[in-house]
Structure formats: C-alpha cells, structure tokens
Design a protein around this motif. Sequence first.
Motif, PDB file in Angstrom:
ATOM      1  N   SER A  28       0.814  -1.219   0.000  1.00 14.30           N
ATOM      2  CA  SER A  28       0.000   0.000   0.000  1.00 14.30           C
ATOM      3  C   SER A  28       0.850   1.272   0.000  1.00 14.30           C
ATOM      4  O   SER A  28       0.310   2.373  -0.091  1.00 14.30           O
ATOM      5  CB  SER A  28      -0.958   0.007   1.192  1.00 14.30           C
ATOM      6  N   HIS A  29       2.162   1.143   0.083  1.00 15.40           N
ATOM      7  CA  HIS A  29       3.045   2.318   0.046  1.00 15.40           C
ATOM      8  C   HIS A  29       2.984   2.939  -1.352  1.00 15.40           C
ATOM      9  O   HIS A  29       3.020   2.224  -2.358  1.00 15.40           O
ATOM     10  CB  HIS A  29       4.475   1.909   0.395  1.00 15.40           C
ATOM     11  N   PRO A  30       2.909   4.269  -1.480  1.00 20.07           N
ATOM     12  CA  PRO A  30       2.751   4.913  -2.793  1.00 20.07           C
ATOM     13  C   PRO A  30       3.873   4.633  -3.784  1.00 20.07           C
ATOM     14  O   PRO A  30       3.670   4.708  -4.993  1.00 20.07           O
ATOM     15  CB  PRO A  30       2.689   6.409  -2.477  1.00 20.07           C
ATOM     16  N   ALA A  31       5.069   4.287  -3.310  1.00 25.26           N
ATOM     17  CA  ALA A  31       6.183   4.050  -4.227  1.00 25.26           C
ATOM     18  C   ALA A  31       6.152   2.654  -4.836  1.00 25.26           C
ATOM     19  O   ALA A  31       6.879   2.374  -5.782  1.00 25.26           O
ATOM     20  CB  ALA A  31       7.517   4.242  -3.499  1.00 25.26           C
ATOM     21  N   VAL A  32       5.321   1.766  -4.330  1.00 29.70           N
ATOM     22  CA  VAL A  32       5.375   0.367  -4.752  1.00 29.70           C
ATOM     23  C   VAL A  32       4.548   0.065  -6.006  1.00 29.70           C
ATOM     24  O   VAL A  32       5.072  -0.486  -6.968  1.00 29.70           O
ATOM     25  CB  VAL A  32       5.002  -0.568  -3.581  1.00 29.70           C
ATOM     26  N   PRO A  33       3.251   0.395  -6.057  1.00 29.96           N
ATOM     27  CA  PRO A  33       2.484   0.053  -7.263  1.00 29.96           C
ATOM     28  C   PRO A  33       3.066   0.723  -8.515  1.00 29.96           C
ATOM     29  O   PRO A  33       3.303   1.927  -8.531  1.00 29.96           O
ATOM     30  CB  PRO A  33       1.077   0.587  -6.970  1.00 29.96           C
ATOM     31  N   GLY A  34       3.347  -0.062  -9.526  1.00 27.92           N
ATOM     32  CA  GLY A  34       3.888   0.469 -10.776  1.00 27.92           C
ATOM     33  C   GLY A  34       5.395   0.676 -10.766  1.00 27.92           C
ATOM     34  O   GLY A  34       5.955   1.166 -11.749  1.00 27.92           O
ATOM     35  N   CYS A  35       6.061   0.294  -9.691  1.00 28.44           N
ATOM     36  CA  CYS A  35       7.511   0.520  -9.589  1.00 28.44           C
ATOM     37  C   CYS A  35       8.259  -0.130 -10.753  1.00 28.44           C
ATOM     38  O   CYS A  35       9.071   0.508 -11.415  1.00 28.44           O
ATOM     39  CB  CYS A  35       8.027  -0.005  -8.256  1.00 28.44           C
ATOM     40  N   MET A  36       8.013  -1.403 -11.012  1.00 28.10           N
ATOM     41  CA  MET A  36       8.748  -2.093 -12.076  1.00 28.10           C
ATOM     42  C   MET A  36       8.412  -1.500 -13.437  1.00 28.10           C
ATOM     43  O   MET A  36       9.286  -1.383 -14.295  1.00 28.10           O
ATOM     44  CB  MET A  36       8.444  -3.590 -12.045  1.00 28.10           C
ATOM     45  N   THR A  37       7.173  -1.097 -13.646  1.00 27.84           N
ATOM     46  CA  THR A  37       6.799  -0.457 -14.911  1.00 27.84           C
ATOM     47  C   THR A  37       7.597   0.825 -15.098  1.00 27.84           C
ATOM     48  O   THR A  37       8.157   1.071 -16.176  1.00 27.84           O
ATOM     49  CB  THR A  37       5.289  -0.165 -14.943  1.00 27.84           C
ATOM     50  N   ARG A  38       7.677   1.649 -14.050  1.00 30.14           N
ATOM     51  CA  ARG A  38       8.464   2.886 -14.143  1.00 30.14           C
ATOM     52  C   ARG A  38       9.935   2.585 -14.415  1.00 30.14           C
ATOM     53  O   ARG A  38      10.576   3.259 -15.221  1.00 30.14           O
ATOM     54  CB  ARG A  38       8.294   3.715 -12.864  1.00 30.14           C
ATOM     55  N   MET A  39      10.476   1.569 -13.740  1.00 29.53           N
ATOM     56  CA  MET A  39      11.879   1.231 -13.944  1.00 29.53           C
ATOM     57  C   MET A  39      12.130   0.724 -15.369  1.00 29.53           C
ATOM     58  O   MET A  39      13.151   1.053 -15.982  1.00 29.53           O
ATOM     59  CB  MET A  39      12.323   0.202 -12.906  1.00 29.53           C
ATOM     60  N   CYS A  45      11.895   4.498  -9.513  1.00 23.72           N
ATOM     61  CA  CYS A  45      10.764   3.770  -8.939  1.00 23.72           C
ATOM     62  C   CYS A  45       9.848   4.684  -8.141  1.00 23.72           C
ATOM     63  O   CYS A  45       8.642   4.507  -8.123  1.00 23.72           O
ATOM     64  CB  CYS A  45      11.304   2.657  -8.046  1.00 23.72           C
ATOM     65  N   ASN A  46      10.409   5.662  -7.484  1.00 23.94           N
ATOM     66  CA  ASN A  46       9.658   6.439  -6.499  1.00 23.94           C
ATOM     67  C   ASN A  46       9.095   7.749  -7.015  1.00 23.94           C
ATOM     68  O   ASN A  46       8.641   8.555  -6.236  1.00 23.94           O
ATOM     69  CB  ASN A  46      10.554   6.727  -5.305  1.00 23.94           C
ATOM     70  N   ILE A  47       9.108   7.988  -8.325  1.00 25.27           N
ATOM     71  CA  ILE A  47       8.579   9.259  -8.815  1.00 25.27           C
ATOM     72  C   ILE A  47       7.053   9.246  -8.785  1.00 25.27           C
ATOM     73  O   ILE A  47       6.423   8.202  -8.886  1.00 25.27           O
ATOM     74  CB  ILE A  47       9.077   9.581 -10.246  1.00 25.27           C
ATOM     75  N   ASN A  48       6.479  10.405  -8.648  1.00 18.24           N
ATOM     76  CA  ASN A  48       5.027  10.547  -8.640  1.00 18.24           C
ATOM     77  C   ASN A  48       4.566  10.654 -10.087  1.00 18.24           C
ATOM     78  O   ASN A  48       4.580  11.730 -10.669  1.00 18.24           O
ATOM     79  CB  ASN A  48       4.625  11.780  -7.822  1.00 18.24           C
TER      80      ASN A  48
END
Length: 85
Positions: A28-39, A45-48
């Motif tokens: 549920s941490h905001p940096a986790v969902p979509g992290c691998m997609t962003r990378m 990983c942690n950008i908004n």
Amino acid sequence: YNKLSVGLPGRDREGFTRSIQTFEQYISHPAVPGCMTRMLMGRACNINLTLTPADLRKALHNLSELKFVGLTDSYNASVCLFHHM
C-alpha cells in the motif's frame, strides 16, 4: 522489507524501512504500485507518475528487448547462466 526499498533515495529508504512491517503495508506504500513499470521505462521507482496505457506499452516493449533476466534470490545461479549464454 529493507531489500524492497532499493529504488528509493536514501532518506525515503530509511523512513520506508522503519515504517514498513508487513506485506500489506509494503504493497500500500505509494512508491510500490507500478515501480517495475516505471523502472522498465527508465524512470526512478519512487517518482510521482500516473501510468498510462502508453507507459505500459513502452515498458512491455523494453522488457521484450531485454536479452537476459536474472533472479536476485538465485544470484549465483543467474550469473552462471548469464556467463554460459
């Protein structure tokens, strides 16, 4: 969950590892969902960033271009496999 904070900058990583005690808190941490997609898009990983279907297509394209994917849990075996290729 310290290993799972690698994509975060130092100060965020420290707060992350102090506050995350369960898997439910981690996902549920905001940096986790979509992290691998962003990378896979070449982003941190942690950008908004609200991901779009175009972002997903780019990430999938980049994934299909990878020549090798190893497993960190099987690092030694992954390195041996890579050298054997």
